[in-house]
Design an enzyme around this catalytic site. Structure first.
Site, PDB file in Angstrom:
ATOM      1  N   CYS A   2      24.031  12.792 -18.105  1.00  0.00           N
ATOM      2  CA  CYS A   2      23.577  13.139 -19.446  1.00  0.00           C
ATOM      3  C   CYS A   2      22.141  12.676 -19.584  1.00  0.00           C
ATOM      4  CB  CYS A   2      24.438  12.451 -20.508  1.00  0.00           C
ATOM      5  SG  CYS A   2      26.170  12.924 -20.446  1.00  0.00           S
ATOM      6  N   LEU A  50      26.183  16.671 -20.689  1.00  0.00           N
ATOM      7  CA  LEU A  50      26.866  17.446 -19.662  1.00  0.00           C
ATOM      8  C   LEU A  50      28.319  17.002 -19.734  1.00  0.00           C
ATOM      9  CD1 LEU A  50      26.758  19.382 -17.193  1.00  0.00           C
ATOM     10  CD2 LEU A  50      26.468  17.370 -15.765  1.00  0.00           C
ATOM     11  N   ALA A  51      29.188  17.895 -20.181  1.00  0.00           N
ATOM     12  CA  ALA A  51      30.581  17.518 -20.445  1.00  0.00           C
ATOM     13  C   ALA A  51      31.369  17.481 -19.138  1.00  0.00           C
ATOM     14  CB  ALA A  51      31.213  18.518 -21.408  1.00  0.00           C
ATOM     15  N   VAL A  53      33.934  14.610 -18.754  1.00  0.00           N
ATOM     16  CA  VAL A  53      35.235  14.105 -19.210  1.00  0.00           C
ATOM     17  C   VAL A  53      35.307  14.227 -20.731  1.00  0.00           C
ATOM     18  CG1 VAL A  53      35.585  12.488 -17.291  1.00  0.00           C
ATOM     19  CG2 VAL A  53      34.416  11.708 -19.331  1.00  0.00           C
ATOM     20  N   ASN A  75      24.671   7.011 -20.220  1.00  0.00           N
ATOM     21  CA  ASN A  75      24.691   8.036 -19.185  1.00  0.00           C
ATOM     22  C   ASN A  75      25.369   7.405 -17.981  1.00  0.00           C
ATOM     23  OD1 ASN A  75      24.115   9.989 -17.230  1.00  0.00           O
ATOM     24  ND2 ASN A  75      22.048   9.244 -16.907  1.00  0.00           N
ATOM     25  N   GLY A  76      26.456   7.978 -17.525  1.00  0.00           N
ATOM     26  CA  GLY A  76      27.109   7.425 -16.343  1.00  0.00           C
ATOM     27  C   GLY A  76      28.591   7.702 -16.319  1.00  0.00           C
ATOM     28  N   ILE A 288      21.606  23.165   3.211  1.00  0.00           N
ATOM     29  CA  ILE A 288      20.345  23.900   3.059  1.00  0.00           C
ATOM     30  C   ILE A 288      19.490  23.705   4.296  1.00  0.00           C
ATOM     31  CG2 ILE A 288      19.181  21.983   1.834  1.00  0.00           C
ATOM     32  CD1 ILE A 288      17.731  24.325   0.225  1.00  0.00           C
ATOM     33  N   THR A 337       7.479  10.631   1.340  1.00  0.00           N
ATOM     34  CA  THR A 337       8.778  10.998   1.911  1.00  0.00           C
ATOM     35  C   THR A 337       9.764  11.450   0.830  1.00  0.00           C
ATOM     36  OG1 THR A 337      10.486  10.314   3.474  1.00  0.00           O
ATOM     37  CG2 THR A 337       9.751   8.650   1.926  1.00  0.00           C
ATOM     38  N   ARG A 340       8.829  15.119   0.002  1.00  0.00           N
ATOM     39  CA  ARG A 340       9.225  15.959   1.138  1.00  0.00           C
ATOM     40  C   ARG A 340      10.727  16.227   1.149  1.00  0.00           C
ATOM     41  NH1 ARG A 340       6.882  12.903   6.174  1.00  0.00           N
ATOM     42  NH2 ARG A 340       4.696  13.266   5.726  1.00  0.00           N
ATOM     43  N   SER A 363      27.482  13.050  -2.667  1.00  0.00           N
ATOM     44  CA  SER A 363      26.384  13.019  -1.702  1.00  0.00           C
ATOM     45  C   SER A 363      26.404  11.702  -0.930  1.00  0.00           C
ATOM     46  CB  SER A 363      25.063  13.213  -2.446  1.00  0.00           C
ATOM     47  OG  SER A 363      24.005  13.429  -1.541  1.00  0.00           O
TER      48      SER A 363
END
Length: 561
Positions: A2, A50-51, A53, A75-76, A288, A337, A340, A363
């Site tokens: 969020c 951003l819903a 839960v 946020n978390g 990607i 870096t 990049r 990730s």
């Protein structure tokens, strides 16, 4: 994921100031709320949602009937909110995991609150009854937080710096914006005028210490001692637990997959656990790269082995170069870096948002720092110095890899989850003897690879695949993304400009045309804010002028064999 934003003691009209909150709208594409604080006309909260839960009651600031004087914007994800409810008998009003912050604070104050949260978070908690404001951020800074605090007590807080840089204030032309330190909380007094005064800034957790919340974890205490088989078993148990607790979501889960060890382990364990709890959709994995890049080929093998629904995003050099400016704007850094490596992650996140319904994205960030995965660790003078370097890298994650991972995904309204940075997993790994954690037999992350050798989670050639820098693995070995960038930028930056770089940019002066090019773009969007990056990311123990793994001897010899 969020976007949170708050002001206390604003001298300017809030309806003008709140335009700054719209700069982080990408972090929460589902809903927006702007709310004034009762009794404090110059204090307000802004929230982009951003819903993930509790889609019905998840708007913020969160306020519950039991504590009408508490206001929370966070946020978390708090993974242990149900365990804490059970342990302390909390009565929740919503299904929002963050509501536990209100109950913990009411029960034991801010120190216990921050220490007992197993998860990633950045929050602003207002207690109007006691006239206090609290800010806090998770141990590794997985969730971002920035603040402005002027001498006369005007406070601005936001998920990203871009939501603060244009704030107006009567006594300060350009209030100083700075990142809020990970693993800390701050206590501020709220005055009747709405202004604040900082009381204390406290470090509540060191990543080497077992977290306080381990006492109510689903995995109880592990066998002690450093027998290798026991250590390997503990690593597997804690890593699996780290992935399991992050399955908490009402939106579709996906996973980035480069085909390297870290993302491959995450994807393999994730898919295994999704099957165990009967999640009724296939796991989407995303790779990607440029045509026939090492990452695409390796990721294809992993996806076939684990049975995921695999997506390949192929980009060309022109698309990568065109994305540089918007990437630097999103990142809020000019580190070489980081920029990049962010191009590929930004483009794959853009694809996920446009072409799929996956929103919660797993990730492999944090593994290189924790498990000594960078190639330069082969040059460490001793296991003890390697361990110290590992801890330094973890401490600075919020400036580099964690920053990259958050901004590139958040730019497209995705929520990132990083199991390698689980508090229990990292504290256990760091408690192991230094000599156990170093590269062995010319292979980095040897202990981590060894721990999963007999699990059949991954093909052997992936489990033992040498380290590829993300920015290098997405291109072919013959013509790396590094080389493509150099060729393009060489035409964009004049030799004379580089010669005079130290005069124009005395702080962190660019030493290469590439770093000069990134700095120019950064200064265009964030003039005078170069101190957000204290130093460039560079390998240690080697005479490197560039952070690319391809410039290191160990990498060259490995690719020439």
């Amino acid at each position: 994921m969020c976007g949170i934003w708050a002001l206390f003691g604003s001298d300017e009209c809030l309806s003008v100031q709140c335009l700054s909150a719209m700069k982080i709208a990408h972090r929460g594409p589902d809903a927006f709320r702007f709310e004034n604080v009762n009794g404090f006309t110059n204090c307000c909260f802004g929230f982009h949602r951003l819903a993930v839960v509790d889609q019905l009651y998840g708007m913020q600031p969160i306020r519950v009937k039991k504590f009408p004087y508490l206001w929370l914007c966070y946020n978390g994800e708090i993974y242990n909110f149900k365990q804490l409810q059970k342990q302390f008998g909390f009565e929740y009003q919503t299904l929002v995991d963050g509501e536990v912050i209100l109950h913990l604070y009411n029960r034991g104050g801010i120190e216990q609150t921050a220490s007992m949260l197993d998860g990633v978070f950045a929050f602003i908690l207002l207690d109007t009854a006691n006239r206090k404001v609290f800010l806090a951020r998770d141990t590794y800074g997985v969730r971002p937080l920035f603040k402005v605090l002027t001498d006369d007590g005007f406070l601005g807080v936001c998920s990203e710096a871009k939501g603060l840089i244009n704030l107006k204030h009567s006594t300060t032309l350009c209030p100083k914006v700075e990142p809020f330190l990970p693993g800390h909380y701050e206590v501020l007094d709220l005055k009747p005028s709405g202004k604040v005064a900082s009381v204390e800034l406290v470090k509540f957790h060191s990543y080497k210490d077992e977290p306080l919340h381990a006492a109510c974890d689903t995995v109880e205490s592990l066998p002690s001692g450093f027998d290798l088989e026991r250590v390997k078993s503990n690593i597997r148990i804690l890593f699996e637990n780290a992935v399991r607790k992050r399955l908490m979501a009402h939106r579709r889960i996906g996973c980035l997959l480069s085909g390297g060890l870290d993302s491959s382990l995450v994807a393999a364990v994730l898919l295994k656990l999704m099957k165990e709890i009967n999640i009724n959709y296939p796991l989407q994995t995303f790779a990607i790269g440029m045509e026939n890049s090492p990452d695409l080929l390796a990721a294809r093998k992993v996806a076939a082995h684990i049975g995921s629904e695999h997506h390949e995003v192929i980009f060309n050099s022109e698309e990568g170069i065109q994305a540089i400016e918007e990437v630097i704007f999103s990142l809020e850094t000019y580190d070489i870096t980081t920029v990049r490596a962010s191009i590929g992650m930004y483009l794959v996140s853009k694809y996920i948002r446009k072409k799929t319904d996956s929103v919660v994205i797993f990730s492999g960030e944090g593994s290189d720092e924790l498990t000594q995965g960078y190639i330069y660790f082969h040059k460490a003078p001793s296991p003890e110095e390697a361990a110290e370097e590992s801890e330094r890298l973890l401490k600075e994650l919020y400036l580099f890899d964690v920053l990259r991972a958050d901004r590139t995904t958040a730019a497209h309204g995705l929520e990132l989850r990083v199991p390698f940075l689980d508090h229990r997993f990292t504290s256990y790994y760091l408690s192991l003897p230094a000599e156990l954690r170093i590269p062995k037999n010319g292979i980095e992350k040897y202990l981590l690879r060894q721990s999963f050798e007999d699990s059949n989670l991954l093909p052997k050639e992936i489990l033992w695949r040498p380290k590829e820098a993300f920015s290098d693995g997405i291109a072919s070995v013959k013509k790396s993304w590094f080389s493509i960038l150099q060729d393009y930028i060489d035409q964009q930056v004049d030799d004379l400009l580089l010669e005079k770089a130290a005069e124009k940019y005395p702080f962190n002066p660019p030493k290469t045309k590439e770093s000069y090019y990134y700095r120019q773009i950064f200064e265009k969007h964030y003039p005078g804010q170069s101190n957000w990056l204290p130093h460039y990311w560079m390998p240690r123990w080697v005479k490197a002028t560039d952070p690319s793994a391809r410039t290191l001897k160990h990498y060259k010899s490995a690719t020439q064999e």
